[in-house]
Scaffold this motif. Sequence first.
Motif, PDB file in Angstrom:
ATOM      1  N   ALA A   1      51.060 125.638  15.824  1.00  0.00           N
ATOM      2  CA  ALA A   1      50.120 125.053  14.828  1.00  0.00           C
ATOM      3  C   ALA A   1      49.355 124.292  14.352  1.00  0.00           C
ATOM      4  O   ALA A   1      49.071 122.797  15.480  1.00  0.00           O
ATOM      5  CB  ALA A   1      51.004 124.563  13.343  1.00  0.00           C
ATOM      6  N   ILE A   2      48.323 124.162  13.936  1.00  0.00           N
ATOM      7  CA  ILE A   2      47.274 122.789  14.094  1.00  0.00           C
ATOM      8  C   ILE A   2      47.034 122.698  12.410  1.00  0.00           C
ATOM      9  O   ILE A   2      46.510 122.996  11.493  1.00  0.00           O
ATOM     10  CB  ILE A   2      46.214 123.834  13.968  1.00  0.00           C
ATOM     11  N   THR A   3      47.395 121.452  11.842  1.00  0.00           N
ATOM     12  CA  THR A   3      47.689 120.246  11.184  1.00  0.00           C
ATOM     13  C   THR A   3      46.439 119.250  10.204  1.00  0.00           C
ATOM     14  O   THR A   3      46.780 118.366  11.177  1.00  0.00           O
ATOM     15  CB  THR A   3      48.799 120.169  10.197  1.00  0.00           C
TER      16      THR A   3
ATOM     17  N   ILE B   1      43.704 114.765  12.646  1.00  0.00           N
ATOM     18  CA  ILE B   1      44.913 116.264  12.920  1.00  0.00           C
ATOM     19  C   ILE B   1      45.850 115.679  14.487  1.00  0.00           C
ATOM     20  O   ILE B   1      45.758 114.851  14.937  1.00  0.00           O
ATOM     21  CB  ILE B   1      43.184 117.292  13.956  1.00  0.00           C
ATOM     22  N   GLN B   2      46.885 116.965  14.053  1.00  0.00           N
ATOM     23  CA  GLN B   2      48.157 117.026  14.362  1.00  0.00           C
ATOM     24  C   GLN B   2      48.023 118.914  15.083  1.00  0.00           C
ATOM     25  O   GLN B   2      47.620 119.718  14.407  1.00  0.00           O
ATOM     26  CB  GLN B   2      49.134 116.971  13.203  1.00  0.00           C
ATOM     27  N   TYR B   3      48.277 118.316  16.422  1.00  0.00           N
ATOM     28  CA  TYR B   3      48.552 119.596  16.824  1.00  0.00           C
ATOM     29  C   TYR B   3      50.271 120.126  17.223  1.00  0.00           C
ATOM     30  O   TYR B   3      50.942 118.959  17.873  1.00  0.00           O
ATOM     31  CB  TYR B   3      48.074 119.738  18.414  1.00  0.00           C
ATOM     32  N   LEU B   4      50.654 121.203  16.584  1.00  0.00           N
ATOM     33  CA  LEU B   4      52.371 121.430  17.103  1.00  0.00           C
ATOM     34  C   LEU B   4      52.114 122.773  18.518  1.00  0.00           C
ATOM     35  O   LEU B   4      51.574 123.615  18.217  1.00  0.00           O
ATOM     36  CB  LEU B   4      53.208 121.243  16.504  1.00  0.00           C
ATOM     37  N   LEU B   5      52.401 121.777  19.447  1.00  0.00           N
ATOM     38  CA  LEU B   5      52.535 122.823  20.493  1.00  0.00           C
ATOM     39  C   LEU B   5      54.513 122.769  20.780  1.00  0.00           C
ATOM     40  O   LEU B   5      55.097 121.826  20.977  1.00  0.00           O
ATOM     41  CB  LEU B   5      52.057 122.051  22.225  1.00  0.00           C
ATOM     42  N   VAL B   6      54.607 124.337  21.984  1.00  0.00           N
ATOM     43  CA  VAL B   6      55.532 124.232  21.998  1.00  0.00           C
ATOM     44  C   VAL B   6      55.785 125.112  23.160  1.00  0.00           C
ATOM     45  O   VAL B   6      54.455 125.792  23.617  1.00  0.00           O
ATOM     46  CB  VAL B   6      56.198 125.175  21.282  1.00  0.00           C
ATOM     47  N   LEU B   7      56.742 124.969  24.493  1.00  0.00           N
ATOM     48  CA  LEU B   7      56.835 125.267  25.780  1.00  0.00           C
ATOM     49  C   LEU B   7      58.155 125.786  25.769  1.00  0.00           C
ATOM     50  O   LEU B   7      59.531 125.207  25.446  1.00  0.00           O
ATOM     51  CB  LEU B   7      56.557 124.241  26.926  1.00  0.00           C
TER      52      LEU B   7
ATOM     53  N   MET C   1      39.718 113.582  14.413  1.00  0.00           N
ATOM     54  CA  MET C   1      38.269 114.498  14.134  1.00  0.00           C
ATOM     55  C   MET C   1      37.495 114.078  14.991  1.00  0.00           C
ATOM     56  O   MET C   1      36.779 115.744  15.699  1.00  0.00           O
ATOM     57  CB  MET C   1      37.938 114.515  12.832  1.00  0.00           C
ATOM     58  N   ASP C   2      37.243 113.148  15.873  1.00  0.00           N
ATOM     59  CA  ASP C   2      35.853 113.373  17.101  1.00  0.00           C
ATOM     60  C   ASP C   2      36.681 113.244  17.923  1.00  0.00           C
ATOM     61  O   ASP C   2      35.898 112.307  19.176  1.00  0.00           O
ATOM     62  CB  ASP C   2      34.706 112.117  16.290  1.00  0.00           C
ATOM     63  N   ASN C   3      37.520 113.958  18.250  1.00  0.00           N
ATOM     64  CA  ASN C   3      38.108 113.798  19.499  1.00  0.00           C
ATOM     65  C   ASN C   3      39.221 112.453  20.629  1.00  0.00           C
ATOM     66  O   ASN C   3      39.072 112.560  21.157  1.00  0.00           O
ATOM     67  CB  ASN C   3      37.060 114.613  20.264  1.00  0.00           C
ATOM     68  N   GLN C   4      39.491 111.882  19.494  1.00  0.00           N
ATOM     69  CA  GLN C   4      39.835 110.253  20.155  1.00  0.00           C
ATOM     70  C   GLN C   4      41.312 111.044  20.056  1.00  0.00           C
ATOM     71  O   GLN C   4      42.177 110.666  19.174  1.00  0.00           O
ATOM     72  CB  GLN C   4      39.645 109.429  19.182  1.00  0.00           C
ATOM     73  N   PHE C   5      41.433 110.581  21.016  1.00  0.00           N
ATOM     74  CA  PHE C   5      43.859 110.673  20.962  1.00  0.00           C
ATOM     75  C   PHE C   5      43.934 109.864  20.537  1.00  0.00           C
ATOM     76  O   PHE C   5      43.250 108.639  20.308  1.00  0.00           O
ATOM     77  CB  PHE C   5      44.174 110.375  22.664  1.00  0.00           C
ATOM     78  N   ILE C   6      45.579 109.880  19.273  1.00  0.00           N
ATOM     79  CA  ILE C   6      45.779 108.308  19.058  1.00  0.00           C
ATOM     80  C   ILE C   6      47.325 108.803  19.710  1.00  0.00           C
ATOM     81  O   ILE C   6      47.618 107.643  19.875  1.00  0.00           O
ATOM     82  CB  ILE C   6      46.006 109.297  17.567  1.00  0.00           C
ATOM     83  N   HIS C   7      48.095 109.694  18.701  1.00  0.00           N
ATOM     84  CA  HIS C   7      48.876 109.007  19.620  1.00  0.00           C
ATOM     85  C   HIS C   7      50.446 110.629  19.538  1.00  0.00           C
ATOM     86  O   HIS C   7      49.302 111.844  19.690  1.00  0.00           O
ATOM     87  CB  HIS C   7      49.998 108.799  18.696  1.00  0.00           C
TER      88      HIS C   7
ATOM     89  N   LEU D   1      54.001 117.150  19.526  1.00  0.00           N
ATOM     90  CA  LEU D   1      52.833 116.884  17.988  1.00  0.00           C
ATOM     91  C   LEU D   1      52.529 115.802  18.735  1.00  0.00           C
ATOM     92  O   LEU D   1      52.514 114.641  19.206  1.00  0.00           O
ATOM     93  CB  LEU D   1      53.955 116.404  17.218  1.00  0.00           C
ATOM     94  N   LEU D   2      51.208 116.604  18.690  1.00  0.00           N
ATOM     95  CA  LEU D   2      49.643 115.595  19.032  1.00  0.00           C
ATOM     96  C   LEU D   2      48.594 115.199  18.214  1.00  0.00           C
ATOM     97  O   LEU D   2      48.249 116.616  16.922  1.00  0.00           O
ATOM     98  CB  LEU D   2      49.090 116.097  20.019  1.00  0.00           C
ATOM     99  N   HIS D   3      48.712 114.199  17.857  1.00  0.00           N
ATOM    100  CA  HIS D   3      48.080 113.341  16.748  1.00  0.00           C
ATOM    101  C   HIS D   3      46.459 113.247  17.568  1.00  0.00           C
ATOM    102  O   HIS D   3      46.497 112.532  18.263  1.00  0.00           O
ATOM    103  CB  HIS D   3      48.268 112.378  16.401  1.00  0.00           C
TER     104      HIS D   3
END
Length: 82
Positions: A67-69, A76-82, A29-35, A24-26
């Motif tokens: 998913a992007i939520t 914004i949160q990105y859900l990524l799976v490998l 909206m202006d492209n800065q990494f949170i967590h 989970l990547l948070h």
Amino acid sequence: MRYSREIPPQPIIGQAWTGKHVVLLHCTMDNQFIHLYKSFHAPIEPPRQNCAETLSQLLSIGYHIIAITPLSPSQIQYLLVL
């Protein structure tokens, strides 16, 4: 009569875990990494302050965006799976 006994596979140190990996990547909206949150054995590179670069690294490892939520108007949160 011969009995065949199968030996169950033993985990090997350094062997890649073969299940699904979740990240989970948070980001803002202006492209800065949170967590970044990940499953225990998920392979990752160290995250960058630029969210697009962090996404690029994860995609190059082989992750797929599932998913992007929007979490709020500014996150914004990105859900990524490998």
